[in-house]
Design a protein around this motif. Sequence first.
Motif, PDB file in Angstrom:
ATOM      1  N   ASP A   1      43.833  61.322  -4.171  1.00 12.68           N
ATOM      2  CA  ASP A   1      42.499  60.884  -3.439  1.00 12.68           C
ATOM      3  C   ASP A   1      42.565  59.991  -2.858  1.00 12.68           C
ATOM      4  O   ASP A   1      43.423  59.161  -2.197  1.00 12.68           O
ATOM      5  CB  ASP A   1      42.478  60.087  -5.127  1.00 12.68           C
ATOM      6  CG  ASP A   1      41.268  60.142  -5.131  1.00 12.68           C
ATOM      7  OD1 ASP A   1      40.017  60.380  -4.304  1.00 12.68           O
ATOM      8  OD2 ASP A   1      40.098  59.868  -5.986  1.00 12.68           O
ATOM      9  N   LEU A   2      41.626  61.299  -1.439  1.00 13.85           N
ATOM     10  CA  LEU A   2      41.653  60.221   0.121  1.00 13.85           C
ATOM     11  C   LEU A   2      40.428  59.994   0.022  1.00 13.85           C
ATOM     12  O   LEU A   2      39.425  60.910   0.150  1.00 13.85           O
ATOM     13  CB  LEU A   2      42.681  61.168   1.128  1.00 13.85           C
ATOM     14  CG  LEU A   2      43.910  62.115   0.667  1.00 13.85           C
ATOM     15  CD1 LEU A   2      44.490  62.712   2.163  1.00 13.85           C
ATOM     16  CD2 LEU A   2      45.222  60.863   1.113  1.00 13.85           C
ATOM     17  N   THR A   3      40.527  59.275   0.707  1.00 19.97           N
ATOM     18  CA  THR A   3      39.156  59.260   1.607  1.00 19.97           C
ATOM     19  C   THR A   3      39.750  58.491   3.366  1.00 19.97           C
ATOM     20  O   THR A   3      40.413  57.761   3.313  1.00 19.97           O
ATOM     21  CB  THR A   3      38.280  57.265   1.287  1.00 19.97           C
ATOM     22  OG1 THR A   3      38.143  57.299  -0.012  1.00 19.97           O
ATOM     23  CG2 THR A   3      37.209  57.200   2.654  1.00 19.97           C
ATOM     24  N   HIS A   4      39.334  59.098   4.499  1.00 18.26           N
ATOM     25  CA  HIS A   4      39.264  59.581   5.949  1.00 18.26           C
ATOM     26  C   HIS A   4      38.388  59.629   6.152  1.00 18.26           C
ATOM     27  O   HIS A   4      37.638  60.219   6.727  1.00 18.26           O
ATOM     28  CB  HIS A   4      40.589  59.939   5.697  1.00 18.26           C
ATOM     29  CG  HIS A   4      41.299  60.033   6.638  1.00 18.26           C
ATOM     30  ND1 HIS A   4      42.253  59.240   6.778  1.00 18.26           N
ATOM     31  CD2 HIS A   4      41.304  60.117   8.538  1.00 18.26           C
ATOM     32  CE1 HIS A   4      43.217  59.209   8.182  1.00 18.26           C
ATOM     33  NE2 HIS A   4      42.234  59.446   9.721  1.00 18.26           N
ATOM     34  N   TYR A   5      37.945  58.271   7.317  1.00 16.22           N
ATOM     35  CA  TYR A   5      37.218  58.559   8.258  1.00 16.22           C
ATOM     36  C   TYR A   5      37.383  57.881   9.662  1.00 16.22           C
ATOM     37  O   TYR A   5      38.318  57.691  10.076  1.00 16.22           O
ATOM     38  CB  TYR A   5      35.989  57.330   8.081  1.00 16.22           C
ATOM     39  CG  TYR A   5      35.181  58.068   6.891  1.00 16.22           C
ATOM     40  CD1 TYR A   5      34.160  58.436   6.849  1.00 16.22           C
ATOM     41  CD2 TYR A   5      35.293  57.114   5.484  1.00 16.22           C
ATOM     42  CE1 TYR A   5      33.100  58.736   5.793  1.00 16.22           C
ATOM     43  CE2 TYR A   5      34.589  57.596   4.422  1.00 16.22           C
ATOM     44  CZ  TYR A   5      33.860  58.241   4.905  1.00 16.22           C
ATOM     45  OH  TYR A   5      32.994  58.317   3.265  1.00 16.22           O
ATOM     46  N   ARG A   6      37.183  59.342  11.043  1.00 11.55           N
ATOM     47  CA  ARG A   6      37.625  59.424  12.603  1.00 11.55           C
ATOM     48  C   ARG A   6      36.666  59.323  12.862  1.00 11.55           C
ATOM     49  O   ARG A   6      35.728  59.979  12.999  1.00 11.55           O
ATOM     50  CB  ARG A   6      38.280  60.659  12.260  1.00 11.55           C
ATOM     51  CG  ARG A   6      39.563  60.685  13.740  1.00 11.55           C
ATOM     52  CD  ARG A   6      40.321  61.741  13.815  1.00 11.55           C
ATOM     53  NE  ARG A   6      41.196  61.493  12.759  1.00 11.55           N
ATOM     54  CZ  ARG A   6      41.915  62.454  12.697  1.00 11.55           C
ATOM     55  NH1 ARG A   6      42.126  63.712  12.795  1.00 11.55           N
ATOM     56  NH2 ARG A   6      43.312  61.974  11.773  1.00 11.55           N
ATOM     57  N   VAL A   7      36.457  58.020  14.020  1.00 11.57           N
ATOM     58  CA  VAL A   7      35.421  58.014  14.884  1.00 11.57           C
ATOM     59  C   VAL A   7      35.775  58.052  16.075  1.00 11.57           C
ATOM     60  O   VAL A   7      36.904  58.356  17.117  1.00 11.57           O
ATOM     61  CB  VAL A   7      35.223  56.705  15.281  1.00 11.57           C
ATOM     62  CG1 VAL A   7      34.358  55.140  15.696  1.00 11.57           C
ATOM     63  CG2 VAL A   7      35.088  55.634  13.657  1.00 11.57           C
TER      64      VAL A   7
ATOM     65  N   PHE B   1      39.391  57.488  16.797  1.00 12.38           N
ATOM     66  CA  PHE B   1      40.929  56.801  16.516  1.00 12.38           C
ATOM     67  C   PHE B   1      40.023  57.010  14.716  1.00 12.38           C
ATOM     68  O   PHE B   1      39.408  56.832  14.164  1.00 12.38           O
ATOM     69  CB  PHE B   1      40.715  54.763  16.450  1.00 12.38           C
ATOM     70  CG  PHE B   1      39.501  54.196  16.542  1.00 12.38           C
ATOM     71  CD1 PHE B   1      39.257  53.662  15.814  1.00 12.38           C
ATOM     72  CD2 PHE B   1      39.073  54.408  17.804  1.00 12.38           C
ATOM     73  CE1 PHE B   1      37.539  52.887  15.929  1.00 12.38           C
ATOM     74  CE2 PHE B   1      37.505  53.557  17.891  1.00 12.38           C
ATOM     75  CZ  PHE B   1      36.866  53.189  16.582  1.00 12.38           C
ATOM     76  N   ASP B   2      41.092  56.204  13.907  1.00 11.40           N
ATOM     77  CA  ASP B   2      41.566  56.152  12.381  1.00 11.40           C
ATOM     78  C   ASP B   2      40.434  54.683  11.991  1.00 11.40           C
ATOM     79  O   ASP B   2      40.867  53.735  12.067  1.00 11.40           O
ATOM     80  CB  ASP B   2      42.275  56.628  11.843  1.00 11.40           C
ATOM     81  CG  ASP B   2      42.430  58.617  12.022  1.00 11.40           C
ATOM     82  OD1 ASP B   2      41.832  58.758  11.942  1.00 11.40           O
ATOM     83  OD2 ASP B   2      43.793  58.386  11.625  1.00 11.40           O
ATOM     84  N   LEU B   3      38.952  55.038  11.061  1.00 11.58           N
ATOM     85  CA  LEU B   3      38.643  53.653  11.077  1.00 11.58           C
ATOM     86  C   LEU B   3      39.082  52.809  10.586  1.00 11.58           C
ATOM     87  O   LEU B   3      39.513  51.328  11.215  1.00 11.58           O
ATOM     88  CB  LEU B   3      37.245  54.195  10.149  1.00 11.58           C
ATOM     89  CG  LEU B   3      36.076  52.770   9.673  1.00 11.58           C
ATOM     90  CD1 LEU B   3      35.845  52.383  11.242  1.00 11.58           C
ATOM     91  CD2 LEU B   3      35.085  53.854   8.700  1.00 11.58           C
ATOM     92  N   THR B   4      40.213  53.460   9.352  1.00 18.44           N
ATOM     93  CA  THR B   4      40.835  51.829   8.351  1.00 18.44           C
ATOM     94  C   THR B   4      42.474  51.493   9.612  1.00 18.44           C
ATOM     95  O   THR B   4      43.427  51.027   8.832  1.00 18.44           O
ATOM     96  CB  THR B   4      41.437  52.053   7.674  1.00 18.44           C
ATOM     97  OG1 THR B   4      41.604  53.568   7.408  1.00 18.44           O
ATOM     98  CG2 THR B   4      40.232  52.258   7.048  1.00 18.44           C
TER      99      THR B   4
END
Lengths: 402, 309
Positions: free
Chosen positions: A30-36, A49-52
């Motif tokens: 189960d993934l949560t992924h945000y890219r800015v 960049f990847d947020l986390t």
Amino acid sequence: MFRKFATSTAIAMILAPVAFAHEGHDHDDDLTHYRVFVGDHDKPLVTAFDLTEPEHRWSFDLAGQAKLFAVAGGAVVAAVQSDDDHVHFISSGIELHDHGDHTDLEVSDPAMLGAPLTGPRPFHLVDHGGKVVINYDKGGYAGIIEASALAGGTIGEANFPQSYPHHGFVAPLGPVWLGTVAADGEGARLGLQQFQADGSAVGDLAPCTGIHGEAFSGAFLAAGCEEGVLTATIAGGAPVFEMLPYPEDFPQDVTTGTLLGSTAIQVFLGNHGADGLVVIDPVDQPHFRRIELPFRRIDFALDPVRPAHGYVLTEDGTLHRIDLLNAEIAASESVTEPYSMDGHWNDPRPRIAMAGDEIVVSDPRAGLVRRISTEDLSEIGTIEVEGQPYNLTVVGGSGLSH
Amino acid sequence: MKNRLLPGIICYVITSLFSVAAQAERLNVVASFSIIGDFAQQVGGEHIDLKVLVGPGSDAHVYEPRPADAMALAGADVVLTNGLSFEGFLSRLIAASGTDAPIIALTEGAHVLDDPAGGHYHMNGDEAVFHAAAQDPHAWQSVANAQVYVENIAEAFCAADAGGCEEYRANAARYNDELAALDQHIRDAVADLPPERRSVVVAHNAFRYFEDAYGITFLSPQGVSTEAEASAADVAGLIREIRQHDAGAIFAESISDTRLLDRIAAETDLEIAGTLYSDALSAEDGPAPGYLAMMRHNADSILSALAPR
């Protein structure tokens, strides 16, 4: 009085189908992924960049300063460089596939897609109904791109001619095309009209003086005008236009020129002058509810996770949570130094975007992107970005990785 | 004079206080669409303040929720829904409202039919809208299922307002008696039809539960085309099916476009025999302002069209 003992039942009933839906996927992640994606103010550069995990970062050279749009369901980021006549497309590396009972999330590196589009002053970009439409303000045409093809890496642009070059937009609405119409000469914008795909006009012009800003919500398109907000919807295969005039008790010398549309409920949030926001209900009265801001607005956004919420950053550096249902400021916290709205319109000032439970705020003077919690508007952390981080957009979400 | 007025004034004040208290204690009930709204009113009576999201004559499949709907949910004590993915807008609306009210799916415990096609089409203006669902959501088209809805509503109201439970259950029992009489009325009427006169054509297949319960076959353009205009081959296939079943009538639907039906009627020499109400009640001055009236209207229209001439 009856609501107290309803909570646990409600949560159980809402969560039950989710739990059921996940049965059979026990071995999936189960993934949560945000890219800015952040555009620099001065350099022709986008940093991603990847947020986390911001050490996972990439940079892309452009022709000039860019406004960034997540398009084609977030699979692609469009970098519209109005002053430099270019539009670059970057594959975001984040793909969300809806499978009904769950969503698949695939993550890979972002990459520049093919050759950029070029044309005289690309500006407004509309992403709706499976089309990405870019208005070329000095070209007298709009470029139409199939979103699905773009998501697959193909950049093909069809030409939509306009009578006169102008700072407008072209947008699909159901089965029809709508486009702004300008007068000859100085390009004064007159209103909105239905067109065929070859650019030939259909029916009458819907007057909307100085039309600017467009957004979709539910069955409606809305655009700002000097006399009010123009709405369009489809009935019987044809557009139906309605002008919603600003209420008489509103400040009379200001208008709406930027609009955001909710994806959850049929409602719009727009500016109303420099120090006001307006919640617009296209169907029910009152159509307008104005929110007075304590200082001039820098940028605002809607929360797709909590659709009753919006956020606005004001020039004193304060981020405010907007309650759209009650049309009021619900919470406020200082997040940056003050940024005056005096000076040039394009001076480096913060921009905001949503990333799940966070609001990301570019802070060009500090060389940072700030991570702010939607829960209490507290700062979760900061991410250093070289140069002057300015316009930004976020792609991502949560899903399963099989 | 003063002494004679005093008891009356006291009585008035006490009555008013009770009245205010009763109003203050009314359940705030939100029903997702008009048919459920009618059930809720029958069970709740004067104990509830009812807000119906998708009103009479409107199609829940394509409804776009409004800020006022979110505010209604935010203040709700009970939210009544059909479930089975009928109200596609609901999850968004719940998220927008932040409601902590119980969300009751009234099809819980009903006899639910699988949808072999995995969904069906609705005509929304010129646009064919596909409603994907593994199970057919139109469960209220069987009166026996409607009785389950009513029982579920009574239990939901009891859970939220124990003080009114006795009356909710009494109302539900009274209404379910009326539903039982309606069910028998339809069964008796269908029994009088010759077996070869039990097929009709409708715009969208919302009547599979009616078919399952009462033995009327409904043919529809469902699955024929995702386009506004079905191809000639698609229509020809449906017409073959109509002739094979010797369908006796074509019916328009209150929430659907009739253009495709007009075309089929012209090709088959069948006339459009009337309008059926599938997913929404009519306005108060129409033939289907409540569920009982709706089902009687539908059944009587079908049976009248199919009656031997």
